[in-house]
Design a protein around this motif. Structure first.
Motif, PDB file in Angstrom:
ATOM      1  N   VAL A  50     -22.230 109.253 107.626  1.00  0.00           N
ATOM      2  CA  VAL A  50     -22.394 109.428 106.183  1.00  0.00           C
ATOM      3  C   VAL A  50     -21.506 110.568 105.701  1.00  0.00           C
ATOM      4  O   VAL A  50     -20.830 110.464 104.672  1.00  0.00           O
ATOM      5  CB  VAL A  50     -23.872 109.694 105.826  1.00  0.00           C
ATOM      6  N   GLU A  53     -17.900 109.404 105.554  1.00  0.00           N
ATOM      7  CA  GLU A  53     -17.659 108.499 104.424  1.00  0.00           C
ATOM      8  C   GLU A  53     -17.558 109.289 103.124  1.00  0.00           C
ATOM      9  O   GLU A  53     -16.702 109.022 102.281  1.00  0.00           O
ATOM     10  CB  GLU A  53     -18.787 107.459 104.287  1.00  0.00           C
ATOM     11  N   CYS A  54     -18.416 110.250 102.955  1.00  0.00           N
ATOM     12  CA  CYS A  54     -18.379 111.056 101.725  1.00  0.00           C
ATOM     13  C   CYS A  54     -17.071 111.847 101.639  1.00  0.00           C
ATOM     14  O   CYS A  54     -16.445 111.923 100.578  1.00  0.00           O
ATOM     15  CB  CYS A  54     -19.553 112.029 101.685  1.00  0.00           C
ATOM     16  N   ILE A  57     -14.261 109.748 100.318  1.00  0.00           N
ATOM     17  CA  ILE A  57     -14.619 108.921  99.160  1.00  0.00           C
ATOM     18  C   ILE A  57     -13.443 108.538  98.292  1.00  0.00           C
ATOM     19  O   ILE A  57     -13.436 107.474  97.671  1.00  0.00           O
ATOM     20  CB  ILE A  57     -15.715 109.604  98.305  1.00  0.00           C
ATOM     21  N   PHE A  58     -12.427 109.375  98.247  1.00  0.00           N
ATOM     22  CA  PHE A  58     -11.283 109.017  97.414  1.00  0.00           C
ATOM     23  C   PHE A  58     -10.244 108.228  98.191  1.00  0.00           C
ATOM     24  O   PHE A  58      -9.133 108.026  97.734  1.00  0.00           O
ATOM     25  CB  PHE A  58     -10.680 110.257  96.757  1.00  0.00           C
ATOM     26  N   GLY A  59     -10.603 107.787  99.361  1.00  0.00           N
ATOM     27  CA  GLY A  59      -9.792 106.828 100.091  1.00  0.00           C
ATOM     28  C   GLY A  59      -8.464 107.348 100.579  1.00  0.00           C
ATOM     29  O   GLY A  59      -7.539 106.595 100.761  1.00  0.00           O
ATOM     30  N   VAL A  90     -11.365 113.259  88.595  1.00  0.00           N
ATOM     31  CA  VAL A  90     -12.523 112.422  88.889  1.00  0.00           C
ATOM     32  C   VAL A  90     -13.389 113.208  89.871  1.00  0.00           C
ATOM     33  O   VAL A  90     -12.889 113.735  90.848  1.00  0.00           O
ATOM     34  CB  VAL A  90     -12.108 111.080  89.528  1.00  0.00           C
ATOM     35  N   LEU A  91     -14.670 113.289  89.569  1.00  0.00           N
ATOM     36  CA  LEU A  91     -15.554 114.134  90.373  1.00  0.00           C
ATOM     37  C   LEU A  91     -16.567 113.295  91.131  1.00  0.00           C
ATOM     38  O   LEU A  91     -17.160 112.388  90.558  1.00  0.00           O
ATOM     39  CB  LEU A  91     -16.326 115.027  89.403  1.00  0.00           C
ATOM     40  N   THR A  92     -16.749 113.607  92.412  1.00  0.00           N
ATOM     41  CA  THR A  92     -17.813 112.928  93.154  1.00  0.00           C
ATOM     42  C   THR A  92     -18.742 113.982  93.711  1.00  0.00           C
ATOM     43  O   THR A  92     -18.273 114.937  94.338  1.00  0.00           O
ATOM     44  CB  THR A  92     -17.235 112.109  94.334  1.00  0.00           C
ATOM     45  N   ASP A  93     -20.040 113.809  93.480  1.00  0.00           N
ATOM     46  CA  ASP A  93     -20.915 114.734  94.167  1.00  0.00           C
ATOM     47  C   ASP A  93     -21.908 114.012  95.080  1.00  0.00           C
ATOM     48  O   ASP A  93     -22.399 112.932  94.761  1.00  0.00           O
ATOM     49  CB  ASP A  93     -21.541 115.775  93.234  1.00  0.00           C
ATOM     50  N   CYS A  94     -22.085 114.590  96.264  1.00  0.00           N
ATOM     51  CA  CYS A  94     -22.896 113.973  97.316  1.00  0.00           C
ATOM     52  C   CYS A  94     -23.969 114.936  97.764  1.00  0.00           C
ATOM     53  O   CYS A  94     -23.715 116.137  97.878  1.00  0.00           O
ATOM     54  CB  CYS A  94     -22.053 113.666  98.554  1.00  0.00           C
ATOM     55  N   ASN A  95     -25.133 114.390  98.034  1.00  0.00           N
ATOM     56  CA  ASN A  95     -26.195 115.199  98.643  1.00  0.00           C
ATOM     57  C   ASN A  95     -26.678 114.454  99.863  1.00  0.00           C
ATOM     58  O   ASN A  95     -27.210 113.348  99.758  1.00  0.00           O
ATOM     59  CB  ASN A  95     -27.362 115.383  97.664  1.00  0.00           C
ATOM     60  N   ILE A  96     -26.467 115.052 101.030  1.00  0.00           N
ATOM     61  CA  ILE A  96     -26.833 114.375 102.273  1.00  0.00           C
ATOM     62  C   ILE A  96     -28.031 115.074 102.887  1.00  0.00           C
ATOM     63  O   ILE A  96     -28.025 116.290 103.097  1.00  0.00           O
ATOM     64  CB  ILE A  96     -25.658 114.408 103.277  1.00  0.00           C
ATOM     65  N   ARG A  97     -29.035 114.281 103.207  1.00  0.00           N
ATOM     66  CA  ARG A  97     -30.263 114.859 103.772  1.00  0.00           C
ATOM     67  C   ARG A  97     -29.972 115.471 105.133  1.00  0.00           C
ATOM     68  O   ARG A  97     -29.214 114.913 105.924  1.00  0.00           O
ATOM     69  CB  ARG A  97     -31.304 113.758 103.930  1.00  0.00           C
TER      70      ARG A  97
ATOM     71  N   HIS B 173     -11.445 102.213  96.014  1.00  0.00           N
ATOM     72  CA  HIS B 173     -11.582 103.188  97.109  1.00  0.00           C
ATOM     73  C   HIS B 173     -13.001 103.712  97.196  1.00  0.00           C
ATOM     74  O   HIS B 173     -13.593 103.779  98.267  1.00  0.00           O
ATOM     75  CB  HIS B 173     -10.656 104.394  96.868  1.00  0.00           C
ATOM     76  N   ARG B 177     -16.101 102.942 100.181  1.00  0.00           N
ATOM     77  CA  ARG B 177     -16.832 103.945 100.957  1.00  0.00           C
ATOM     78  C   ARG B 177     -18.325 103.815 100.698  1.00  0.00           C
ATOM     79  O   ARG B 177     -19.149 103.924 101.599  1.00  0.00           O
ATOM     80  CB  ARG B 177     -16.384 105.368 100.581  1.00  0.00           C
ATOM     81  N   LEU B 181     -22.732 102.939 102.720  1.00  0.00           N
ATOM     82  CA  LEU B 181     -23.897 103.803 102.567  1.00  0.00           C
ATOM     83  C   LEU B 181     -25.109 103.079 102.002  1.00  0.00           C
ATOM     84  O   LEU B 181     -26.240 103.479 102.251  1.00  0.00           O
ATOM     85  CB  LEU B 181     -23.553 104.994 101.652  1.00  0.00           C
ATOM     86  N   VAL B 203     -31.100 108.698 102.724  1.00  0.00           N
ATOM     87  CA  VAL B 203     -30.267 109.653 103.459  1.00  0.00           C
ATOM     88  C   VAL B 203     -29.283 110.394 102.547  1.00  0.00           C
ATOM     89  O   VAL B 203     -28.958 111.551 102.775  1.00  0.00           O
ATOM     90  CB  VAL B 203     -29.475 108.911 104.564  1.00  0.00           C
ATOM     91  N   VAL B 204     -28.797 109.714 101.529  1.00  0.00           N
ATOM     92  CA  VAL B 204     -27.723 110.332 100.754  1.00  0.00           C
ATOM     93  C   VAL B 204     -27.690 109.846  99.308  1.00  0.00           C
ATOM     94  O   VAL B 204     -28.083 108.724  99.006  1.00  0.00           O
ATOM     95  CB  VAL B 204     -26.354 110.053 101.443  1.00  0.00           C
ATOM     96  N   ASP B 205     -27.255 110.730  98.417  1.00  0.00           N
ATOM     97  CA  ASP B 205     -26.985 110.354  97.021  1.00  0.00           C
ATOM     98  C   ASP B 205     -25.528 110.666  96.773  1.00  0.00           C
ATOM     99  O   ASP B 205     -25.101 111.792  97.008  1.00  0.00           O
ATOM    100  CB  ASP B 205     -27.786 111.233  96.044  1.00  0.00           C
ATOM    101  N   SER B 207     -22.515 110.247  93.734  1.00  0.00           N
ATOM    102  CA  SER B 207     -22.133 109.707  92.432  1.00  0.00           C
ATOM    103  C   SER B 207     -20.744 110.176  92.059  1.00  0.00           C
ATOM    104  O   SER B 207     -20.381 111.336  92.254  1.00  0.00           O
ATOM    105  CB  SER B 207     -23.144 110.085  91.359  1.00  0.00           C
ATOM    106  N   THR B 208     -19.955 109.225  91.538  1.00  0.00           N
ATOM    107  CA  THR B 208     -18.580 109.521  91.137  1.00  0.00           C
ATOM    108  C   THR B 208     -18.501 109.423  89.625  1.00  0.00           C
ATOM    109  O   THR B 208     -18.929 108.427  89.035  1.00  0.00           O
ATOM    110  CB  THR B 208     -17.613 108.529  91.796  1.00  0.00           C
ATOM    111  N   HIS B 209     -17.939 110.463  89.017  1.00  0.00           N
ATOM    112  CA  HIS B 209     -17.907 110.547  87.552  1.00  0.00           C
ATOM    113  C   HIS B 209     -16.496 110.378  87.013  1.00  0.00           C
ATOM    114  O   HIS B 209     -15.599 111.126  87.386  1.00  0.00           O
ATOM    115  CB  HIS B 209     -18.426 111.923  87.105  1.00  0.00           C
TER     116      HIS B 209
END
Lengths: 245, 282
Positions: A50, A53-54, A57-59, A90-97, B173, B177, B181, B203-205, B207-209
């Motif tokens: 995970v 992958e995060c 994210i922008f490949g 472009v913004l991506t935010d992730c929260n991984i447990r 892209h 990914r 998930l 497990v995960v959140d 988000s792409t803005h």
């Protein structure tokens, strides 16, 4: 699942399998533009797939010279690992447990017990490792022979059907340092060593060491874009001694 | 009933082939509707929202075909509806479009061999004097008039949010990914040009803005200022995005809150509408 150990010196990411193999990567704090860590060491367990992958994210870079920026935060016991990646506004935010970290294996590998040591260019091992037949029948093993006497350095793959030897002369261009005090011949499950091909493709150099117990330590030196060096380490336990013809 | 058409431009043949590949990726069966002005590919998903089809592709016949003649069921109903397997059609077109040297022309005809077929014929020039003609037959089923109402042009859904998407490559892209998930993906947008794509699991959140996107003008000025979302099956979305060789000029994404994501891909001579119903949560 990987164990992440954060300290003021940097981040260490450790994975293990079956209590006989461990791989870890160490990212020095100097590699980061900003790095803040409390004095205590923090550890947590996280799903490595995970996380990867995060991070991707922008490949990968779509435009030359454009790379995403990354900010990582961990708020302490029980918090998720939070990532904020930004590329081209472009913004991506992730929260991984995260989970509580288990103890990682201590191989107690110290320099004084090292018997044999070879530093070589990674292409040397990479080409050899990628030519092994990992899918041949039975449980193929890799036998590593390191010795002050000929043949000095031999890698042999042994399976039900065949045996294949590769000898590397100690004065080859590929070898930078050759320091062997005792003949060591140990076997390791080939399947366990297969993942080491990945660091071999990105590393410049490999340090191969074995200690009295026959435990193999491979240390890969990886040079990053801005000339920072990152180390990836593999520890592998040998197979039980068997009758060797 | 008669139909025959001829394409002579290799670019048009390739474009046509790409559209059929996209259809083939999305469904095993599709309906081909032929009228005087247009050629349509329709995928009708049973159980879809408001009986909208999964896909509605509208091709301007004049752009693709040099010669085009259709005689439908009758004078008033000058249309033909055929059901076929787009994969078969796609394989044929692929083999034609990559032929070396390039085909001089592609003829498409409705024929009756042992059963109704769409027959495709290419003329391949050869280095020697004689050209070769290659013929492929794709079996079709004629759809009787009483069933035509099922395949009518879908109404524009009453959407809550609408936004022009950023280049599909960027979305692809991120979605690729996110596919690893979660099984579902959520699209959220307002009418001010903000789009958020996200997945959320135990497990995960993530988000792409995307901000400052262009907003289509619909003339209904229904701007409540709110953000509306719909959660859809990520694999189905992925299948559509795979065909980004299509390279649309613009893509509009409309969201019907909690019901559907509607994508409107606009090209000069082709429009593709894809209706993704909201996934039922397990």
């Amino acid at each position: 699942m990987a164990t992440v150990i954060g300290s003021p010196e940097g981040l260490r990411v450790v994975v293990e399998e079956g209590k006989c193999i461990q791989a870890s990567a160490f990212l020095q704090s100097q590699m980061f533009q900003e790095y803040h860590s409390q004095d205590d060491v923090v550890t947590f367990k996280i799903n490595l797939n995970v996380l990867v992958e995060c991070l991707n994210i922008f490949g990968g870079s779509s435009l030359p010279g454009v790379a995403p920026s990354l900010k990582m935060c961990y708020g302490g016991y029980g918090s998720p690992l939070s990532l904020v990646l930004e590329e081209a506004s472009v913004l991506t935010d992730c929260n991984i447990r995260t989970q509580e970290a288990d103890d990682t294996l201590e191989f107690n590998f110290c320099n004084t017990s090292v018997v044999n040591k070879i530093v070589m260019r990674s292409e040397c091992l990479r080409d050899i490792f990628s030519e092994f037949d990992y899918n041949c029948c039975g449980v193929p093993v890799l036998e590593i022979l390191t010795s002050p006497d000929p043949p000095y350095f031999r890698l042999s793959t042994i399976s039900n059907m065949s045996t294949s030897d590769t000898d590397i002369p100690k004065d080859s261009d590929m070898i930078e340092t050759f320091s062997c005090t005792k003949t060591m011949r140990q076997r390791y499950k080939l399947a366990l060593l297969r993942p080491s091909i990945k660091p071999l493709t990105i590393a410049q150099k490999v340090l191969l060491r074995t200690d009295e117990r026959g435990i193999l330590c491979l240390q890969f030196m990886v040079k990053m874009e801005d000339n920072h060096i990152c180390f990836v380490e593999f520890f592998c336990c040998p197979e039980e001694e068997e009758e060797i013809e | 009933m008669k139909f025959r058409g001829k394409m002579v431009d290799i670019t048009c043949i390739k474009q046509f082939s790409n559209i059929v590949s996209t259809v083939a990726r999305l469904s095993k069966i599709c309906v081909l509707r032929i009228t005087k002005e247009h050629v349509y590919f329709i995928i009708h998903e049973s159980g879809a929202v408001e009986s909208s089809p999964g896909l509605w592709a509208e091709l301007d016949q004049g752009h693709f075909f040099n010669e085009f003649h259709v005689e439908g069921v009758s004078q008033e109903d000058n249309q033909i509806f055929l059901e076929l397997e787009p994969d078969k059609l796609s394989k044929t077109l692929n083999s034609f479009k990559t032929a070396q040297p390039a085909p001089r022309s592609l003829k498409v005809k409705l024929t009756r061999k042992h059963s109704p077929c769409l027959t495709l014929e290419v003329e391949l020039p050869s280095l020697s004097v004689h050209a070769r003609t290659v013929v492929h037959d794709v079996p079709v089923t004629l759809i009787p008039r009483r069933q035509w109402h099922v395949y009518q042009e879908p109404e524009m859904p009453q959407f809550d949010s609408s936004v022009y998407l950023p280049p599909l490559r960027q979305i692809k892209h991120v979605v690729d990914r996110m596919k690893t998930l979660s099984q579902h993906i959520t699209f959220s947008a307002n009418r001010r040009g903000t789009l958020i794509i996200s997945v959320s699991t135990d497990v995960v959140d993530v988000s792409t803005h995307f901000k400052n996107l262009s907003v289509p003008v619909w003339g209904d000025d229904n701007d409540t200022g709110g953000t509306h979302s719909a959660t859809v099956d990520i694999k189905k979305l992925g299948l559509l995005l795979q065909g980004s060789q299509i390279n649309p000029t613009k893509v509009i994404c409309n969201i019907v809150a909690n019901r559907m994501v509607h994508m409107f891909l606009l090209h000069d001579d082709v429009t593709l509408q894809y209706f993704l119903p909201a996934a039922t949560n397990t």
